[in-house]
Design a protein around this motif. Structure first.
Motif, PDB file in Angstrom:
ATOM      1  N   GLU A   1       0.820  -1.209   0.000  1.00  0.00           N
ATOM      2  CA  GLU A   1       0.000   0.000   0.000  1.00  0.00           C
ATOM      3  C   GLU A   1       0.855   1.260   0.000  1.00  0.00           C
ATOM      4  O   GLU A   1       1.997   1.253   0.473  1.00  0.00           O
ATOM      5  N   PHE A   2       0.263   2.307  -0.535  1.00  0.00           N
ATOM      6  CA  PHE A   2       0.873   3.644  -0.461  1.00  0.00           C
ATOM      7  C   PHE A   2      -0.270   4.652  -0.431  1.00  0.00           C
ATOM      8  O   PHE A   2      -1.210   4.554  -1.221  1.00  0.00           O
ATOM      9  N   HIS A   3      -0.214   5.580   0.505  1.00  0.00           N
ATOM     10  CA  HIS A   3      -1.207   6.653   0.506  1.00  0.00           C
ATOM     11  C   HIS A   3      -0.547   7.931   0.986  1.00  0.00           C
ATOM     12  O   HIS A   3       0.323   7.905   1.863  1.00  0.00           O
ATOM     13  N   HIS A   4      -0.965   9.030   0.394  1.00  0.00           N
ATOM     14  CA  HIS A   4      -0.305  10.309   0.701  1.00  0.00           C
ATOM     15  C   HIS A   4      -1.204  11.461   0.280  1.00  0.00           C
ATOM     16  O   HIS A   4      -1.886  11.372  -0.744  1.00  0.00           O
ATOM     17  N   GLN A   5      -1.232  12.526   1.095  1.00  0.00           N
ATOM     18  CA  GLN A   5      -1.945  13.731   0.710  1.00  0.00           C
ATOM     19  C   GLN A   5      -1.012  14.919   0.765  1.00  0.00           C
ATOM     20  O   GLN A   5      -0.162  14.998   1.660  1.00  0.00           O
ATOM     21  N   ALA A   6      -1.153  15.797  -0.222  1.00  0.00           N
ATOM     22  CA  ALA A   6      -0.321  17.000  -0.290  1.00  0.00           C
ATOM     23  C   ALA A   6      -1.217  18.235  -0.206  1.00  0.00           C
ATOM     24  O   ALA A   6      -2.227  18.333  -0.912  1.00  0.00           O
ATOM     25  N   ARG A   7      -0.846  19.148   0.668  1.00  0.00           N
ATOM     26  CA  ARG A   7      -1.586  20.409   0.801  1.00  0.00           C
ATOM     27  C   ARG A   7      -1.455  21.210  -0.493  1.00  0.00           C
ATOM     28  O   ARG A   7      -0.357  21.409  -1.022  1.00  0.00           O
ATOM     29  N   GLY A   8      -2.590  21.686  -0.989  1.00  0.00           N
ATOM     30  CA  GLY A   8      -2.591  22.403  -2.254  1.00  0.00           C
ATOM     31  C   GLY A   8      -1.935  23.764  -2.174  1.00  0.00           C
ATOM     32  O   GLY A   8      -1.852  24.391  -1.103  1.00  0.00           O
ATOM     33  N   ARG A   9      -1.483  24.247  -3.332  1.00  0.00           N
ATOM     34  CA  ARG A   9      -0.831  25.556  -3.373  1.00  0.00           C
ATOM     35  C   ARG A   9      -1.799  26.676  -2.991  1.00  0.00           C
ATOM     36  O   ARG A   9      -1.399  27.688  -2.439  1.00  0.00           O
TER      37      ARG A   9
ATOM     38  N   SER B   1      -4.257  14.053  -3.421  1.00  0.00           N
ATOM     39  CA  SER B   1      -4.060  12.843  -2.622  1.00  0.00           C
ATOM     40  C   SER B   1      -4.282  11.612  -3.472  1.00  0.00           C
ATOM     41  O   SER B   1      -5.097  11.617  -4.400  1.00  0.00           O
ATOM     42  N   ILE B   2      -3.529  10.563  -3.168  1.00  0.00           N
ATOM     43  CA  ILE B   2      -3.740   9.281  -3.836  1.00  0.00           C
ATOM     44  C   ILE B   2      -3.613   8.160  -2.801  1.00  0.00           C
ATOM     45  O   ILE B   2      -2.929   8.295  -1.786  1.00  0.00           O
ATOM     46  N   GLY B   3      -4.294   7.071  -3.076  1.00  0.00           N
ATOM     47  CA  GLY B   3      -4.164   5.843  -2.305  1.00  0.00           C
ATOM     48  C   GLY B   3      -4.004   4.697  -3.285  1.00  0.00           C
ATOM     49  O   GLY B   3      -4.725   4.645  -4.296  1.00  0.00           O
ATOM     50  N   VAL B   4      -3.068   3.817  -3.017  1.00  0.00           N
ATOM     51  CA  VAL B   4      -2.757   2.756  -3.978  1.00  0.00           C
ATOM     52  C   VAL B   4      -2.617   1.421  -3.274  1.00  0.00           C
ATOM     53  O   VAL B   4      -1.999   1.325  -2.201  1.00  0.00           O
TER      54      VAL B   4
ATOM     55  N   PHE C   1      -5.138  -1.155  -7.394  1.00  0.00           N
ATOM     56  CA  PHE C   1      -6.146  -0.095  -7.438  1.00  0.00           C
ATOM     57  C   PHE C   1      -5.474   1.248  -7.173  1.00  0.00           C
ATOM     58  O   PHE C   1      -4.471   1.324  -6.471  1.00  0.00           O
ATOM     59  N   ILE C   2      -6.082   2.306  -7.722  1.00  0.00           N
ATOM     60  CA  ILE C   2      -5.611   3.660  -7.416  1.00  0.00           C
ATOM     61  C   ILE C   2      -6.818   4.549  -7.138  1.00  0.00           C
ATOM     62  O   ILE C   2      -7.798   4.532  -7.881  1.00  0.00           O
ATOM     63  N   LEU C   3      -6.763   5.266  -6.026  1.00  0.00           N
ATOM     64  CA  LEU C   3      -7.793   6.217  -5.632  1.00  0.00           C
ATOM     65  C   LEU C   3      -7.167   7.600  -5.676  1.00  0.00           C
ATOM     66  O   LEU C   3      -6.003   7.766  -5.274  1.00  0.00           O
ATOM     67  N   MET C   4      -7.929   8.595  -6.136  1.00  0.00           N
ATOM     68  CA  MET C   4      -7.366   9.948  -6.201  1.00  0.00           C
ATOM     69  C   MET C   4      -8.436  10.996  -5.971  1.00  0.00           C
ATOM     70  O   MET C   4      -9.606  10.791  -6.313  1.00  0.00           O
ATOM     71  N   SER C   5      -8.041  12.108  -5.370  1.00  0.00           N
ATOM     72  CA  SER C   5      -8.942  13.251  -5.223  1.00  0.00           C
ATOM     73  C   SER C   5      -8.996  13.989  -6.555  1.00  0.00           C
ATOM     74  O   SER C   5      -8.197  13.724  -7.469  1.00  0.00           O
ATOM     75  N   ASP C   6      -9.921  14.941  -6.655  1.00  0.00           N
ATOM     76  CA  ASP C   6     -10.033  15.655  -7.937  1.00  0.00           C
ATOM     77  C   ASP C   6      -8.793  16.480  -8.229  1.00  0.00           C
ATOM     78  O   ASP C   6      -8.443  16.695  -9.391  1.00  0.00           O
TER      79      ASP C   6
ATOM     80  N   GLN D   1      -7.531  -5.945   3.724  1.00  0.00           N
ATOM     81  CA  GLN D   1      -6.813  -4.680   3.614  1.00  0.00           C
ATOM     82  C   GLN D   1      -7.769  -3.631   3.057  1.00  0.00           C
ATOM     83  O   GLN D   1      -8.495  -3.897   2.083  1.00  0.00           O
ATOM     84  N   ALA D   2      -7.756  -2.447   3.634  1.00  0.00           N
ATOM     85  CA  ALA D   2      -8.633  -1.369   3.167  1.00  0.00           C
ATOM     86  C   ALA D   2      -7.849  -0.077   3.049  1.00  0.00           C
ATOM     87  O   ALA D   2      -6.992   0.228   3.881  1.00  0.00           O
ATOM     88  N   ILE D   3      -8.153   0.688   1.992  1.00  0.00           N
ATOM     89  CA  ILE D   3      -7.528   1.996   1.797  1.00  0.00           C
ATOM     90  C   ILE D   3      -8.633   2.998   1.453  1.00  0.00           C
ATOM     91  O   ILE D   3      -9.529   2.682   0.667  1.00  0.00           O
ATOM     92  N   CYS D   4      -8.597   4.163   2.088  1.00  0.00           N
ATOM     93  CA  CYS D   4      -9.657   5.152   1.914  1.00  0.00           C
ATOM     94  C   CYS D   4      -9.060   6.541   1.689  1.00  0.00           C
ATOM     95  O   CYS D   4      -7.940   6.837   2.125  1.00  0.00           O
ATOM     96  N   LEU D   5      -9.853   7.386   1.041  1.00  0.00           N
ATOM     97  CA  LEU D   5      -9.434   8.756   0.721  1.00  0.00           C
ATOM     98  C   LEU D   5     -10.664   9.656   0.806  1.00  0.00           C
ATOM     99  O   LEU D   5     -11.768   9.226   0.453  1.00  0.00           O
ATOM    100  N   ALA D   6     -10.480  10.873   1.279  1.00  0.00           N
ATOM    101  CA  ALA D   6     -11.589  11.816   1.342  1.00  0.00           C
ATOM    102  C   ALA D   6     -11.072  13.219   1.039  1.00  0.00           C
ATOM    103  O   ALA D   6      -9.948  13.576   1.395  1.00  0.00           O
ATOM    104  N   ASP D   7     -11.921  13.988   0.390  1.00  0.00           N
ATOM    105  CA  ASP D   7     -11.601  15.369   0.015  1.00  0.00           C
ATOM    106  C   ASP D   7     -12.602  16.278   0.701  1.00  0.00           C
ATOM    107  O   ASP D   7     -13.791  16.286   0.370  1.00  0.00           O
ATOM    108  N   GLY D   8     -12.140  17.041   1.685  1.00  0.00           N
ATOM    109  CA  GLY D   8     -13.022  17.943   2.398  1.00  0.00           C
ATOM    110  C   GLY D   8     -13.542  19.058   1.513  1.00  0.00           C
ATOM    111  O   GLY D   8     -12.818  19.577   0.657  1.00  0.00           O
TER     112      GLY D   8
END
Length: 248
Positions: A4-12, A241-244, A177-182, A34-41
């Motif tokens: 697994e790999f997951h990471h979020q980066a604060r936007g400019r 952000s992405i989750g893989v 699988f790959i999950l990504m925010s907009d 195994q579970a991986i989740c992502l959310a975009d506030g």
């Protein structure tokens, strides 16, 4: 087992106005699930980063604890309602703790869980979930936007259960699988053709090839974080952000 790999980066944009990033990711492994989740506030919600953290934490626990039940049940509509109720209950608890309205904690939700030869996933709002099967990229769940690109459904929206996408299937031939925010989707998803960028294959394969026991600061994981922090982030002002999940 998948790596697994997951990471979020604060936007400019958030960096410029001094506000916190609103994307959150989480991963949980328990037993053989195994579970991986992502959310975009939601940008319009004052405490959405807390809502995003709540749904990724609760989403991982729910998908792990209820995996067998969620995969086996045939009443998909009721499954969506119950899963959403669980996420919303967690967000409500956090909102009460802060003394705020639950709408102030609005966020999207993307989650995928795997176990044995099966997978399941759920998605509310924008962002993308894709998978790599037999060497080809596919989209599991595309963004849920209205006629306006910046409008979508959140876990706290009145019609969230109706708009949730629930998908289940066999892992045969699936590499990852790959999950990504907009925000990440600006680089990794073509909204016009609704296809994933070829780079998604490289990312899934790279995660699959990463030795499981490597620490967070191992060279392969540093390279993946750099990809998100620099190349993906520089293509937008939004959080990225992405989750893989990937396997050799």
């Amino acid at each position: 087992m998948f790596n697994e790999f997951h990471h979020q980066a604060r936007g400019r944009g958030h960096e410029l106005d001094g506000t916190r990033g609103q994307d959150r990711t989480q991963y949980l492994s328990r037993g053989d699930v195994q579970a991986i989740c992502l959310a975009d506030g939601a940008g319009s919600a004052s405490h959405s980063e807390f809502g995003a953290q709540a749904v990724v934490d609760e989403g991982c626990v729910a998908l792990v604890e209820q995996f067998d039940q969620l995969v086996a049940r045939i009443d998909g509509g009721q499954v969506k309602i119950e899963l959403l109720e669980r996420l919303l209950a967690k967000v409500t608890t956090v909102a009460e703790r802060h003394g705020r309205d639950v709408q102030d904690f609005a966020s999207t939700f993307l989650g995928v869980a795997v176990s044995g030869d099966q997978f399941l996933g759920a998605h509310v709002g924008d962002g993308v979930i894709g998978y790599l099967k037999n060497g080809e990229l596919h989209v599991c769940s595309a963004p849920d936007n209205s006629e306006f690109a910046n409008q979508t459904t959140f876990v706290t929206s009145s019609g969230a259960a109706g708009s949730m996408r629930l998908f289940r299937g066999s892992l045969q031939g699936v590499t990852g699988f790959i999950l990504m925010s907009d925000g990440a989707g600006e680089s990794l998803f073509n909204a016009r053709t609704r296809q994933l960028a070829a780079a998604c294959t490289k990312i899934i394969v790279a995660v699959g090839a990463t030795p499981t026991r490597l620490s967070r600061n191992s060279k392969p994981k540093k390279q993946l974080r750099k990809l998100v922090d620099v190349r993906v982030r520089n293509a937008t002002k939004d959080d990225c952000s992405i989750g893989v999940l990937g396997r050799p």
